[in-house]
Design a protein around this motif. Sequence first.
Motif, PDB file in Angstrom:
ATOM      1  N   SER A 150       0.812  -1.219   0.000  1.00  0.00           N
ATOM      2  CA  SER A 150       0.000   0.000   0.000  1.00  0.00           C
ATOM      3  C   SER A 150       0.843   1.266   0.000  1.00  0.00           C
ATOM      4  CB  SER A 150      -0.940   0.004   1.210  1.00  0.00           C
ATOM      5  OG  SER A 150      -0.204  -0.078   2.417  1.00  0.00           O
ATOM      6  N   GLY A 151       2.165   1.136   0.074  1.00  0.00           N
ATOM      7  CA  GLY A 151       3.037   2.312   0.041  1.00  0.00           C
ATOM      8  C   GLY A 151       4.483   1.889   0.173  1.00  0.00           C
ATOM      9  N   GLY A 152       5.381   2.849   0.131  1.00  0.00           N
ATOM     10  CA  GLY A 152       6.795   2.609   0.385  1.00  0.00           C
ATOM     11  C   GLY A 152       7.423   1.597  -0.545  1.00  0.00           C
ATOM     12  N   ILE A 153       8.221   0.696   0.036  1.00  0.00           N
ATOM     13  CA  ILE A 153       8.939  -0.299  -0.750  1.00  0.00           C
ATOM     14  C   ILE A 153       7.966  -1.202  -1.504  1.00  0.00           C
ATOM     15  CG2 ILE A 153      10.407  -2.345  -0.583  1.00  0.00           C
ATOM     16  CD1 ILE A 153      11.879  -0.934   1.728  1.00  0.00           C
ATOM     17  N   GLY A 154       6.904  -1.657  -0.843  1.00  0.00           N
ATOM     18  CA  GLY A 154       5.963  -2.563  -1.494  1.00  0.00           C
ATOM     19  C   GLY A 154       5.331  -1.957  -2.732  1.00  0.00           C
ATOM     20  N   ALA A 155       4.951  -0.685  -2.667  1.00  0.00           N
ATOM     21  CA  ALA A 155       4.360  -0.018  -3.830  1.00  0.00           C
ATOM     22  C   ALA A 155       5.378   0.111  -4.953  1.00  0.00           C
ATOM     23  CB  ALA A 155       3.832   1.355  -3.428  1.00  0.00           C
ATOM     24  N   ALA A 156       6.627   0.424  -4.609  1.00  0.00           N
ATOM     25  CA  ALA A 156       7.672   0.532  -5.629  1.00  0.00           C
ATOM     26  C   ALA A 156       7.931  -0.815  -6.290  1.00  0.00           C
ATOM     27  CB  ALA A 156       8.961   1.075  -5.006  1.00  0.00           C
ATOM     28  N   THR A 177      -4.308  -2.763   6.385  1.00  0.00           N
ATOM     29  CA  THR A 177      -5.221  -1.733   6.912  1.00  0.00           C
ATOM     30  C   THR A 177      -5.356  -0.519   6.005  1.00  0.00           C
ATOM     31  OG1 THR A 177      -3.417  -0.734   8.200  1.00  0.00           O
ATOM     32  CG2 THR A 177      -4.760  -2.409   9.315  1.00  0.00           C
ATOM     33  N   ASN A 178      -4.369  -0.255   5.162  1.00  0.00           N
ATOM     34  CA  ASN A 178      -4.366   0.972   4.362  1.00  0.00           C
ATOM     35  C   ASN A 178      -4.986   0.723   2.988  1.00  0.00           C
ATOM     36  OD1 ASN A 178      -3.893   3.446   3.181  1.00  0.00           O
ATOM     37  ND2 ASN A 178      -1.665   3.345   3.324  1.00  0.00           N
ATOM     38  N   HIS A 179      -6.306   0.648   2.972  1.00  0.00           N
ATOM     39  CA  HIS A 179      -6.998   0.382   1.708  1.00  0.00           C
ATOM     40  C   HIS A 179      -6.786   1.498   0.705  1.00  0.00           C
ATOM     41  CE1 HIS A 179     -10.712   0.289  -0.913  1.00  0.00           C
ATOM     42  NE2 HIS A 179     -10.177  -0.891  -1.118  1.00  0.00           N
ATOM     43  N   ALA A 180      -6.837   2.743   1.163  1.00  0.00           N
ATOM     44  CA  ALA A 180      -6.663   3.871   0.249  1.00  0.00           C
ATOM     45  C   ALA A 180      -5.285   3.831  -0.403  1.00  0.00           C
ATOM     46  CB  ALA A 180      -6.864   5.188   0.998  1.00  0.00           C
ATOM     47  N   GLY A 181      -4.266   3.500   0.399  1.00  0.00           N
ATOM     48  CA  GLY A 181      -2.920   3.408  -0.150  1.00  0.00           C
ATOM     49  C   GLY A 181      -2.799   2.310  -1.190  1.00  0.00           C
ATOM     50  N   ALA A 182      -3.442   1.166  -0.933  1.00  0.00           N
ATOM     51  CA  ALA A 182      -3.406   0.056  -1.891  1.00  0.00           C
ATOM     52  C   ALA A 182      -4.089   0.438  -3.190  1.00  0.00           C
ATOM     53  CB  ALA A 182      -4.059  -1.181  -1.283  1.00  0.00           C
ATOM     54  N   GLU A 183      -5.196   1.140  -3.090  1.00  0.00           N
ATOM     55  CA  GLU A 183      -5.886   1.588  -4.302  1.00  0.00           C
ATOM     56  C   GLU A 183      -5.032   2.593  -5.069  1.00  0.00           C
ATOM     57  OE1 GLU A 183      -8.509   0.530  -5.729  1.00  0.00           O
ATOM     58  OE2 GLU A 183      -9.391  -0.760  -4.187  1.00  0.00           O
ATOM     59  N   GLY A 197      19.049  -1.020   3.993  1.00  0.00           N
ATOM     60  CA  GLY A 197      19.360  -0.104   5.073  1.00  0.00           C
ATOM     61  C   GLY A 197      18.229   0.907   5.190  1.00  0.00           C
ATOM     62  N   PHE A 198      18.554   2.114   5.621  1.00  0.00           N
ATOM     63  CA  PHE A 198      17.522   3.144   5.768  1.00  0.00           C
ATOM     64  C   PHE A 198      17.026   3.560   4.382  1.00  0.00           C
ATOM     65  CE2 PHE A 198      15.439   7.065   6.805  1.00  0.00           C
ATOM     66  CZ  PHE A 198      15.012   6.894   8.112  1.00  0.00           C
ATOM     67  N   VAL A 199      15.707   3.605   4.217  1.00  0.00           N
ATOM     68  CA  VAL A 199      15.101   3.909   2.920  1.00  0.00           C
ATOM     69  C   VAL A 199      14.144   5.088   3.076  1.00  0.00           C
ATOM     70  CG1 VAL A 199      13.673   3.009   1.039  1.00  0.00           C
ATOM     71  CG2 VAL A 199      15.300   1.502   2.201  1.00  0.00           C
ATOM     72  N   ALA A 200      14.157   5.962   2.105  1.00  0.00           N
ATOM     73  CA  ALA A 200      13.343   7.182   2.146  1.00  0.00           C
ATOM     74  C   ALA A 200      11.906   6.884   1.717  1.00  0.00           C
ATOM     75  CB  ALA A 200      13.955   8.250   1.249  1.00  0.00           C
ATOM     76  N   THR A 201      11.208   6.122   2.534  1.00  0.00           N
ATOM     77  CA  THR A 201       9.792   5.894   2.298  1.00  0.00           C
ATOM     78  C   THR A 201       8.999   7.072   2.854  1.00  0.00           C
ATOM     79  OG1 THR A 201       9.633   4.696   4.390  1.00  0.00           O
ATOM     80  CG2 THR A 201      10.065   3.394   2.407  1.00  0.00           C
ATOM     81  N   PRO A 202       7.746   7.229   2.448  1.00  0.00           N
ATOM     82  CA  PRO A 202       6.969   8.375   2.926  1.00  0.00           C
ATOM     83  C   PRO A 202       6.915   8.494   4.444  1.00  0.00           C
ATOM     84  CG  PRO A 202       5.859   7.396   1.062  1.00  0.00           C
ATOM     85  CD  PRO A 202       7.038   6.507   1.377  1.00  0.00           C
ATOM     86  N   ARG A 203       6.843   7.378   5.156  1.00  0.00           N
ATOM     87  CA  ARG A 203       6.744   7.463   6.622  1.00  0.00           C
ATOM     88  C   ARG A 203       8.052   7.920   7.270  1.00  0.00           C
ATOM     89  NH1 ARG A 203       8.715   3.466   9.788  1.00  0.00           N
ATOM     90  NH2 ARG A 203       9.620   1.666   8.744  1.00  0.00           N
ATOM     91  N   GLN A 204       9.159   7.896   6.509  1.00  0.00           N
ATOM     92  CA  GLN A 204      10.458   8.304   7.051  1.00  0.00           C
ATOM     93  C   GLN A 204      10.844   9.728   6.660  1.00  0.00           C
ATOM     94  OE1 GLN A 204      11.756   6.575   9.222  1.00  0.00           O
ATOM     95  NE2 GLN A 204      11.717   4.385   8.806  1.00  0.00           N
ATOM     96  N   LEU A 205      10.040  10.389   5.851  1.00  0.00           N
ATOM     97  CA  LEU A 205      10.436  11.699   5.340  1.00  0.00           C
ATOM     98  C   LEU A 205      10.573  12.737   6.451  1.00  0.00           C
ATOM     99  CD1 LEU A 205       8.444  11.935   1.983  1.00  0.00           C
ATOM    100  CD2 LEU A 205      10.822  11.244   2.381  1.00  0.00           C
TER     101      LEU A 205
END
Length: 253
Positions: free
Chosen positions: A10-16, A34-40, A189-197
């Motif tokens: 639904s976001g981050g690495i999985g979406a990429a 849990t993040n249905h909107a993100g998956a869509e 290692g550390f990845v610049a996903t939205p939750r880490q910005l």
Amino acid sequence: MRTVLITGASGGIGAAVARRFAGAGDRVAVHYATNHAGAEETLRSLEGTGHAVITGDVGVPDGGLNIVAAAIEAVGPLDVLVCNAAVAPGPSNRHVIGETPYEQWNAAFRQMVNVNLLGAANLAWAFANHLIGRSSPGAIVNVGSRGAFRGEPEFPAYAASKAGLHALGQSLAVALAPQGISVTSVAPGFVATPRQLAKLDGTEGDALRAQSPFGRVGTPEEIAEAVFWLASPEAAWSSGAILDANGASYLRP
């Protein structure tokens, strides 16, 4: 064309990862908990057609069975499983030994191990038996962590669960090779996903970037590229490998 199940997409690495496979012409089952909107949103970003969103709780005993079954129903017989869903470290689950009450300590371990390790094991069981029943080759790629090697003193359950995931992948690589199924792991290692910005933009940002001699952190797309290659038929001879993807921020023997 392959059919790919990606958990935690639904976001981050999985979406990429989902975008990388779809961009190559593969059909993708986008899993979320849990993040249905993100998956869509991930689904809308994918090239091609035939993709689908599925849901399910990785951390319950029958979660893996149900998620694999839902993916097969939604997109057809599967060829690749990417185990990316995980309980990640955060302020709400910090558990330092000597500081954390026992109940909180125990809860952190149970939650992270249930999702990060047992959930992946159950997904692998369901997926591998699906392939064996079809007499079909395939690939499993686990998304582990640098923390499995260097340790995570504030989140030991996370490091332990990811170390277990790496070991699981190596055991399954040996067990499933006769069936033509490769099993590998990538350890970011550390990845610049939205939750880490926010962390990268804050006071910790410079120190996080300085961990790597490149002077930056990784991107979701870089991890997705590693996953995509590990899942390829050309990488089958690397089955059992754990690929470090941390910008030389942590080097292990």
